[in-house]
Design a protein around this motif. Sequence first.
Motif, PDB file in Angstrom:
ATOM      1  N   ARG A  19       0.681  -1.436   0.082  1.00  0.00           N
ATOM      2  CA  ARG A  19      -0.160  -0.425  -0.081  1.00  0.00           C
ATOM      3  C   ARG A  19       1.097   1.561   0.046  1.00  0.00           C
ATOM      4  O   ARG A  19       0.345   1.863  -0.547  1.00  0.00           O
ATOM      5  CB  ARG A  19      -0.962  -0.143   1.477  1.00  0.00           C
ATOM      6  N   THR A  20       1.695   1.276   0.055  1.00  0.00           N
ATOM      7  CA  THR A  20       2.741   2.494   0.419  1.00  0.00           C
ATOM      8  C   THR A  20       3.816   3.170  -0.487  1.00  0.00           C
ATOM      9  O   THR A  20       4.491   4.162  -0.552  1.00  0.00           O
ATOM     10  CB  THR A  20       3.383   2.606   1.949  1.00  0.00           C
ATOM     11  N   ARG A  21       3.939   1.388  -1.129  1.00  0.00           N
ATOM     12  CA  ARG A  21       5.022   2.091  -2.598  1.00  0.00           C
ATOM     13  C   ARG A  21       4.247   1.087  -4.010  1.00  0.00           C
ATOM     14  O   ARG A  21       5.450   0.609  -4.030  1.00  0.00           O
ATOM     15  CB  ARG A  21       6.545   1.918  -1.827  1.00  0.00           C
ATOM     16  N   GLY A  22       3.277   1.130  -3.342  1.00  0.00           N
ATOM     17  CA  GLY A  22       2.524   0.396  -4.849  1.00  0.00           C
ATOM     18  C   GLY A  22       2.087   1.150  -6.286  1.00  0.00           C
ATOM     19  O   GLY A  22       2.591   2.242  -6.081  1.00  0.00           O
ATOM     20  N   LEU A  23       0.720   0.745  -6.724  1.00  0.00           N
ATOM     21  CA  LEU A  23       1.001   1.538  -8.073  1.00  0.00           C
ATOM     22  C   LEU A  23      -0.225   2.766  -7.181  1.00  0.00           C
ATOM     23  O   LEU A  23       0.418   3.678  -7.754  1.00  0.00           O
ATOM     24  CB  LEU A  23       0.114   0.458  -9.274  1.00  0.00           C
ATOM     25  N   GLU A  24      -1.002   2.781  -6.363  1.00  0.00           N
ATOM     26  CA  GLU A  24      -1.838   3.968  -6.227  1.00  0.00           C
ATOM     27  C   GLU A  24      -1.227   4.927  -5.440  1.00  0.00           C
ATOM     28  O   GLU A  24      -0.813   6.115  -5.474  1.00  0.00           O
ATOM     29  CB  GLU A  24      -3.126   3.372  -5.210  1.00  0.00           C
ATOM     30  N   ALA A  25      -0.018   4.307  -4.487  1.00  0.00           N
ATOM     31  CA  ALA A  25       0.930   5.026  -3.853  1.00  0.00           C
ATOM     32  C   ALA A  25       2.222   6.532  -4.672  1.00  0.00           C
ATOM     33  O   ALA A  25       2.221   7.252  -4.742  1.00  0.00           O
ATOM     34  CB  ALA A  25       1.798   4.842  -2.970  1.00  0.00           C
ATOM     35  N   TYR A  26       2.565   5.939  -5.398  1.00  0.00           N
ATOM     36  CA  TYR A  26       3.216   5.798  -6.752  1.00  0.00           C
ATOM     37  C   TYR A  26       2.132   7.141  -8.075  1.00  0.00           C
ATOM     38  O   TYR A  26       2.949   8.386  -7.659  1.00  0.00           O
ATOM     39  CB  TYR A  26       3.436   5.339  -7.504  1.00  0.00           C
ATOM     40  N   LEU A  27       0.749   6.617  -8.283  1.00  0.00           N
ATOM     41  CA  LEU A  27       0.363   8.003  -8.825  1.00  0.00           C
ATOM     42  C   LEU A  27      -0.160   9.069  -8.257  1.00  0.00           C
ATOM     43  O   LEU A  27       0.652  10.128  -8.177  1.00  0.00           O
ATOM     44  CB  LEU A  27      -1.745   6.833  -9.159  1.00  0.00           C
ATOM     45  N   ARG A  28      -0.310   8.258  -6.902  1.00  0.00           N
ATOM     46  CA  ARG A  28      -0.626  10.097  -6.230  1.00  0.00           C
ATOM     47  C   ARG A  28       1.164  10.663  -5.993  1.00  0.00           C
ATOM     48  O   ARG A  28       0.732  12.120  -5.951  1.00  0.00           O
ATOM     49  CB  ARG A  28      -1.013   9.787  -4.463  1.00  0.00           C
ATOM     50  N   SER A  29       2.169  10.257  -5.629  1.00  0.00           N
ATOM     51  CA  SER A  29       3.078  10.463  -5.668  1.00  0.00           C
ATOM     52  C   SER A  29       3.727  11.596  -6.913  1.00  0.00           C
ATOM     53  O   SER A  29       3.788  12.806  -7.212  1.00  0.00           O
ATOM     54  CB  SER A  29       4.770   9.912  -4.865  1.00  0.00           C
ATOM     55  N   VAL A  30       3.359  11.340  -8.115  1.00  0.00           N
ATOM     56  CA  VAL A  30       3.217  11.894  -9.252  1.00  0.00           C
ATOM     57  C   VAL A  30       1.986  13.221  -9.579  1.00  0.00           C
ATOM     58  O   VAL A  30       2.038  13.577 -10.935  1.00  0.00           O
ATOM     59  CB  VAL A  30       3.457  11.464 -10.362  1.00  0.00           C
ATOM     60  N   GLY A  31       1.324  12.957  -8.813  1.00  0.00           N
ATOM     61  CA  GLY A  31      -0.227  13.814  -8.890  1.00  0.00           C
ATOM     62  C   GLY A  31      -0.925  13.430  -9.818  1.00  0.00           C
ATOM     63  O   GLY A  31      -1.750  14.104 -10.143  1.00  0.00           O
ATOM     64  N   ALA A  32      -1.427  12.150  -9.836  1.00  0.00           N
ATOM     65  CA  ALA A  32      -2.100  11.474 -10.131  1.00  0.00           C
ATOM     66  C   ALA A  32      -2.803  10.867  -9.077  1.00  0.00           C
ATOM     67  O   ALA A  32      -2.610   9.857  -9.172  1.00  0.00           O
ATOM     68  CB  ALA A  32      -2.253  10.853 -11.671  1.00  0.00           C
ATOM     69  N   GLU A  33      -4.314  10.700  -9.591  1.00  0.00           N
ATOM     70  CA  GLU A  33      -4.963   9.826  -8.290  1.00  0.00           C
ATOM     71  C   GLU A  33      -4.915   8.500  -9.230  1.00  0.00           C
ATOM     72  O   GLU A  33      -6.037   8.752  -9.955  1.00  0.00           O
ATOM     73  CB  GLU A  33      -6.831  10.633  -8.300  1.00  0.00           C
ATOM     74  N   PRO A  34      -5.617   7.630  -8.644  1.00  0.00           N
ATOM     75  CA  PRO A  34      -5.334   6.378  -9.008  1.00  0.00           C
ATOM     76  C   PRO A  34      -7.463   6.257 -10.145  1.00  0.00           C
ATOM     77  O   PRO A  34      -6.661   5.590 -10.547  1.00  0.00           O
ATOM     78  CB  PRO A  34      -5.428   5.662  -7.176  1.00  0.00           C
ATOM     79  N   ASP A  35      -8.194   7.374  -8.843  1.00  0.00           N
ATOM     80  CA  ASP A  35      -8.735   7.146 -10.122  1.00  0.00           C
ATOM     81  C   ASP A  35      -9.134   7.537 -11.933  1.00  0.00           C
ATOM     82  O   ASP A  35     -10.181   7.496 -12.694  1.00  0.00           O
ATOM     83  CB  ASP A  35     -10.625   7.845  -9.979  1.00  0.00           C
ATOM     84  N   GLU A  36      -8.056   8.045 -11.418  1.00  0.00           N
ATOM     85  CA  GLU A  36      -7.969   8.792 -12.917  1.00  0.00           C
ATOM     86  C   GLU A  36      -7.256   8.066 -14.385  1.00  0.00           C
ATOM     87  O   GLU A  36      -6.575   8.641 -15.475  1.00  0.00           O
ATOM     88  CB  GLU A  36      -7.334  10.344 -13.463  1.00  0.00           C
ATOM     89  N   ARG A  37      -6.590   6.694 -13.816  1.00  0.00           N
ATOM     90  CA  ARG A  37      -6.548   6.084 -14.809  1.00  0.00           C
ATOM     91  C   ARG A  37      -6.819   5.214 -16.289  1.00  0.00           C
ATOM     92  O   ARG A  37      -7.874   5.059 -16.192  1.00  0.00           O
ATOM     93  CB  ARG A  37      -5.712   4.450 -14.251  1.00  0.00           C
TER      94      ARG A  37
END
Length: 231
Positions: free
Chosen positions: A213-231
């Motif tokens: 949860r802390t270093r998976g895809l959703e966390a990566y997307l948040r780190s670059v300013g993209a919310e997971p539901d924007e994929r």
Amino acid sequence: MRRADRLFLIIHALRGRRSAQPARRIAETLGVSLRTVYRDIADLQLSGVPIEGEAGVGYVLRKGADIPPLMFNADELEALVVGTRFVRAFGGERLGRGARAALLKINAVLPPDLRERGRRTRIFAPELPNRIEATGLIDRLHGAIQARTVLLLDYRDQHEAVTRREVEPLCLAFWGGSWTLGAWCRLRADFRSFRPDRIATLAETGQSFEDDRTRGLEAYLRSVGAEPDER
């Protein structure tokens, strides 16, 4: 062959025919047993597909009830055709084959006017042998992402200095002219975006990683300013 594909092809085999299609012929075409065809047709009938007939006689779609499984307007169809062209040019070999197969299935059930509209679109994405997509690297990275395989990279920075990175690959992003690999970098203990064209060597470590949860895809997307539901 997946069951969903088989059901689709059975409907396509019966579409537009005036005479009954023997189950044996359908079975030979699909490379399955008669029993499988009978079971699939029974399931289609139960789900509301208007197939008439019986074993030993053959099957037809009820006249006037031939409903197409796909309904697209002209703009939607053109978007699909253009999209498959871009996938073939930039998505790597494996997805390119999938795009070709998908377009064949779509064209198989389209009325002639829409099929011709798709062929006439003038937006192209040429497949060129000198691009990174033709090297197989995008396919390898995509495969590692799906398998959650830790990769070992020799990576060149913008000054041509090479560092060795052990990374957990999370996603690929295409920016129109270049790709980036989103990953958790074990050397930096943080998320990083790597350009595949700067990967000097790539090897699989044989290790796998969990979707943390802390270093998976959703966390990566948040780190670059993209919310997971924007994929």
